[in-house]
Write a protein that holds these residues in place. Structure first.
Motif, mmCIF file in Angstrom:
data_model
loop_
_atom_site.group_PDB
_atom_site.id
_atom_site.type_symbol
_atom_site.label_atom_id
_atom_site.label_comp_id
_atom_site.label_asym_id
_atom_site.label_seq_id
_atom_site.Cartn_x
_atom_site.Cartn_y
_atom_site.Cartn_z
ATOM 1 N N PHE A 56 -22.041 145.989 34.061
ATOM 2 C CA PHE A 56 -21.278 147.130 34.562
ATOM 3 C C PHE A 56 -21.432 148.302 33.609
ATOM 4 C CE2 PHE A 56 -18.328 144.550 32.065
ATOM 5 C CZ PHE A 56 -17.616 145.454 31.301
ATOM 6 N N THR A 57 -21.334 149.486 34.168
ATOM 7 C CA THR A 57 -21.425 150.718 33.381
ATOM 8 C C THR A 57 -20.083 151.426 33.397
ATOM 9 O OG1 THR A 57 -22.232 151.902 35.339
ATOM 10 C CG2 THR A 57 -23.888 151.030 33.821
ATOM 11 N N LEU A 58 -19.907 152.306 32.415
ATOM 12 C CA LEU A 58 -18.716 153.137 32.347
ATOM 13 C C LEU A 58 -19.029 154.514 32.915
ATOM 14 C CD1 LEU A 58 -18.222 150.817 30.249
ATOM 15 C CD2 LEU A 58 -16.775 152.435 29.009
ATOM 16 N N VAL A 59 -18.007 155.223 33.294
ATOM 17 C CA VAL A 59 -18.187 156.520 33.937
ATOM 18 C C VAL A 59 -18.922 157.505 33.036
ATOM 19 C CG1 VAL A 59 -15.940 157.423 33.190
ATOM 20 C CG2 VAL A 59 -16.996 158.281 35.307
ATOM 21 N N ASP A 60 -18.826 157.338 31.724
ATOM 22 C CA ASP A 60 -19.472 158.232 30.755
ATOM 23 C C ASP A 60 -20.092 157.361 29.664
ATOM 24 O OD1 ASP A 60 -20.233 160.074 28.858
ATOM 25 O OD2 ASP A 60 -18.284 161.097 28.746
ATOM 26 N N GLU A 61 -21.400 157.478 29.448
ATOM 27 C CA GLU A 61 -22.084 156.679 28.423
ATOM 28 C C GLU A 61 -21.499 156.900 27.039
ATOM 29 O OE1 GLU A 61 -26.285 157.046 28.296
ATOM 30 O OE2 GLU A 61 -26.592 156.432 30.383
ATOM 31 N N ALA A 62 -20.904 158.062 26.810
ATOM 32 C CA ALA A 62 -20.310 158.344 25.500
ATOM 33 C C ALA A 62 -19.158 157.384 25.189
ATOM 34 C CB ALA A 62 -19.824 159.790 25.450
ATOM 35 N N LEU A 63 -18.646 156.718 26.206
ATOM 36 C CA LEU A 63 -17.550 155.774 26.003
ATOM 37 C C LEU A 63 -18.044 154.369 25.664
ATOM 38 C CD1 LEU A 63 -15.196 156.830 28.944
ATOM 39 C CD2 LEU A 63 -14.818 157.241 26.500
ATOM 40 N N LEU A 65 -13.156 139.654 38.050
ATOM 41 C CA LEU A 65 -13.871 140.695 37.310
ATOM 42 C C LEU A 65 -14.418 141.773 38.245
ATOM 43 C CD1 LEU A 65 -14.931 141.889 34.757
ATOM 44 C CD2 LEU A 65 -16.753 140.168 34.701
ATOM 45 N N TYR A 66 -15.015 141.355 39.357
ATOM 46 C CA TYR A 66 -15.552 142.360 40.288
ATOM 47 C C TYR A 66 -14.430 143.204 40.912
ATOM 48 C CZ TYR A 66 -20.279 140.408 40.053
ATOM 49 O OH TYR A 66 -21.522 139.998 39.632
ATOM 50 N N SER A 67 -13.292 142.593 41.191
ATOM 51 C CA SER A 67 -12.192 143.374 41.767
ATOM 52 C C SER A 67 -11.689 144.413 40.771
ATOM 53 C CB SER A 67 -11.056 142.450 42.206
ATOM 54 O OG SER A 67 -10.447 141.810 41.095
ATOM 55 N N THR A 68 -11.724 144.089 39.491
ATOM 56 C CA THR A 68 -11.329 145.060 38.468
ATOM 57 C C THR A 68 -12.311 146.219 38.415
ATOM 58 O OG1 THR A 68 -10.246 143.344 37.158
ATOM 59 C CG2 THR A 68 -10.888 145.362 36.006
ATOM 60 N N ILE A 69 -13.595 145.890 38.483
ATOM 61 C CA ILE A 69 -14.627 146.943 38.477
ATOM 62 C C ILE A 69 -14.496 147.824 39.714
ATOM 63 C CG2 ILE A 69 -17.112 147.347 38.641
ATOM 64 C CD1 ILE A 69 -17.448 144.712 36.991
ATOM 65 N N ASP A 70 -14.431 147.196 40.891
ATOM 66 C CA ASP A 70 -14.402 147.952 42.144
ATOM 67 C C ASP A 70 -13.105 148.731 42.318
ATOM 68 O OD1 ASP A 70 -16.885 146.866 42.691
ATOM 69 O OD2 ASP A 70 -16.105 145.298 44.017
ATOM 70 N N GLY A 71 -12.028 148.243 41.699
ATOM 71 C CA GLY A 71 -10.738 148.910 41.845
ATOM 72 C C GLY A 71 -10.428 149.921 40.767
ATOM 73 N N SER A 72 -11.447 150.278 39.972
ATOM 74 C CA SER A 72 -11.206 151.182 38.837
ATOM 75 C C SER A 72 -11.334 152.661 39.201
ATOM 76 C CB SER A 72 -12.188 150.858 37.705
ATOM 77 O OG SER A 72 -13.523 151.200 38.075
ATOM 78 N N GLY A 73 -11.545 152.960 40.474
ATOM 79 C CA GLY A 73 -11.671 154.356 40.874
ATOM 80 C C GLY A 73 -12.930 155.019 40.355
ATOM 81 N N GLY A 74 -13.965 154.231 40.103
ATOM 82 C CA GLY A 74 -15.227 154.780 39.629
ATOM 83 C C GLY A 74 -15.387 154.800 38.131
ATOM 84 N N PHE A 75 -14.335 154.388 37.392
ATOM 85 C CA PHE A 75 -14.458 154.365 35.932
ATOM 86 C C PHE A 75 -15.498 153.324 35.513
ATOM 87 C CE2 PHE A 75 -13.393 153.316 31.572
ATOM 88 C CZ PHE A 75 -13.113 154.557 31.017
ATOM 89 N N TYR A 76 -15.489 152.172 36.214
ATOM 90 C CA TYR A 76 -16.506 151.139 36.005
ATOM 91 C C TYR A 76 -17.327 151.006 37.287
ATOM 92 C CZ TYR A 76 -13.315 149.808 32.218
ATOM 93 O OH TYR A 76 -12.507 149.815 31.106
ATOM 94 N N ARG A 77 -18.584 150.574 37.105
ATOM 95 C CA ARG A 77 -19.431 150.422 38.278
ATOM 96 C C ARG A 77 -20.397 149.272 38.071
ATOM 97 N NH1 ARG A 77 -24.533 152.190 39.841
ATOM 98 N NH2 ARG A 77 -24.814 152.362 42.099
#
Length: 361
Positions: free
Chosen positions: A301-308, A274-286
């Protein structure tokens, strides 16, 4: 049946084989011609089951013989107050290491019964790390040092028990007990609400070194006394029998899986995926937590835009991924991946996350 992957922080998913066994035994249990919920807690059948559950838990955790194992009520929150009632008192100091919301609550609930001192806290950094050991201001006269090995809300975890000298170490293990081997003898008290890795809500497992409860305190009700409960085998009053029974089934299931060493490997693998997916998302997830302090059990984890956030929750639920909404104190999402969550569930989540990021990034 539409049962699917449940990432709830608690009450949390239980192992499916345990639920199926409970289903089979619900109307008639252990030859008693009645449900386990309907028989006397002092009857021979239930006493035998309770004693077996304790033996299995002792075996799983390698509990030393000079520790009492209690099956109590009230949730961990009640024991925030009950612990100082039993082993301290208003004239004593107790140190608290605060790494999240549950540590804060332990301090607040303990204050009427002990001089609760925050010896270290990571609040200034929004509870995203564990305070450096060199910064802790511990009292040599403290009745105990309290810490929260895993913070369910903030996703911060101690991966080694802290060294506090000769002062008894007290740990609220509610969201991490049974997820891996631990050194019980390093602690004075270990306690945990059941509704994460142990069983259904309504039960607290408390493991206490005998010298900390030699006699019942005279200034509290007997039902709140650990010494009195230990003397009566956790049956001073009617215990939460169904929760105790289900916990016993979970202990058996854990042993069948290979014990806590095997669970540790599974849980490490799930968290890494799960952490590798978050860290490897290019900043989409954090994930906001310092890498060395990241929890294996609760991953915010958060998404790049709260609207999502709303589309993510709607689409994930439709995909059979439940209870991913983050706690209001942190926001975003939270995936709780306790023992009962299989690696297949985490793969389903990470596949969904990758697809969602591709479509909305």
């Amino acid at each position: 049946m539409s049962r699917t992957f449940n990432f709830s922080a608690g009450p949390a998913a239980l192992p499916e084989p345990v639920l199926l066994q409970a289903q089979r035994e619900l109307l008639e249990w252990s030859g008693e011609r009645a449900s386990v919920m309907e028989v006397s807690h002092r009857g021979a059948a239930f006493v035998a089951a309770a004693e077996e559950a304790e033996r299995d838990l002792r075996d799983l955790l390698s509990v030393p013989s000079n520790y009492k194992v209690l099956f109590l009520q009230g949730g961990a929150t009640q024991h925030f107050a009950q612990i100082p009632m039993n082993i301290a008192g208003v004239d004593r100091v107790a140190d608290y290491i605060v790494t999240g919301a549950w540590g804060q609550k332990a301090v607040a609930e303990g204050k009427p019964y002990v001089r609760a001192q925050v010896a270290a806290t990571s609040e200034a950094g929004n509870f995203t790390s564990i305070p450096a050991r060199s910064e802790w201001q511990l009292s040599a006269e403290a009745a105990y040092v309290h810490y929260t090995p895993n913070e369910t809300i903030h996703g911060v975890e101690f991966h080694q028990a802290p060294e506090v000298g000769d002062v008894p170490l007290v740990g609220d293990f509610s969201s991490t007990l049974l997820s891996r081997p631990i050194d019980v003898a390093h602690h004075g008290i270990i306690y945990a609400g059941a509704q994460k890795n142990i069983g259904p809500s309504g039960l607290v497992v408390l493991i206490v070194r005998e010298d900390l409860i030699p006699t019942p305190p005279s200034n509290i009700a007997k039902v709140l006394s650990y010494a009195a409960q230990a003397k009566d085998g956790s049956m001073l009053n009617t215990p939460p029998t169904f929760s105790w029974y289900l916990a016993g089934l979970v202990f058996k299931w854990l042993k069948e899986q290979g014990g806590l060493g095997a669970m540790a490997e599974r849980n490490r693998a799930k968290a890494e995926l799960l952490y590798s997916t978050i860290d490897g998302s290019g900043g989409f997830y954090r994930n906001p937590v310092e890498v060395s302090s990241r929890s294996w059990m609760n991953v915010p984890f958060t998404l790049v835009d709260e609207a999502l956030d709303k589309p993510f929750l709607k689409e994930s639920e439709a995909a059979g991924l439940l209870a991913l909404k983050g706690h209001r104190a942190v926001g975003g999402m939270r995936a709780s991946i306790y023992n009962a969550m299989p690696i297949e569930g985490v793969r389903a989540l990470t596949d969904f996350m990758a697809d969602f990021a591709k479509r909305h990034g």
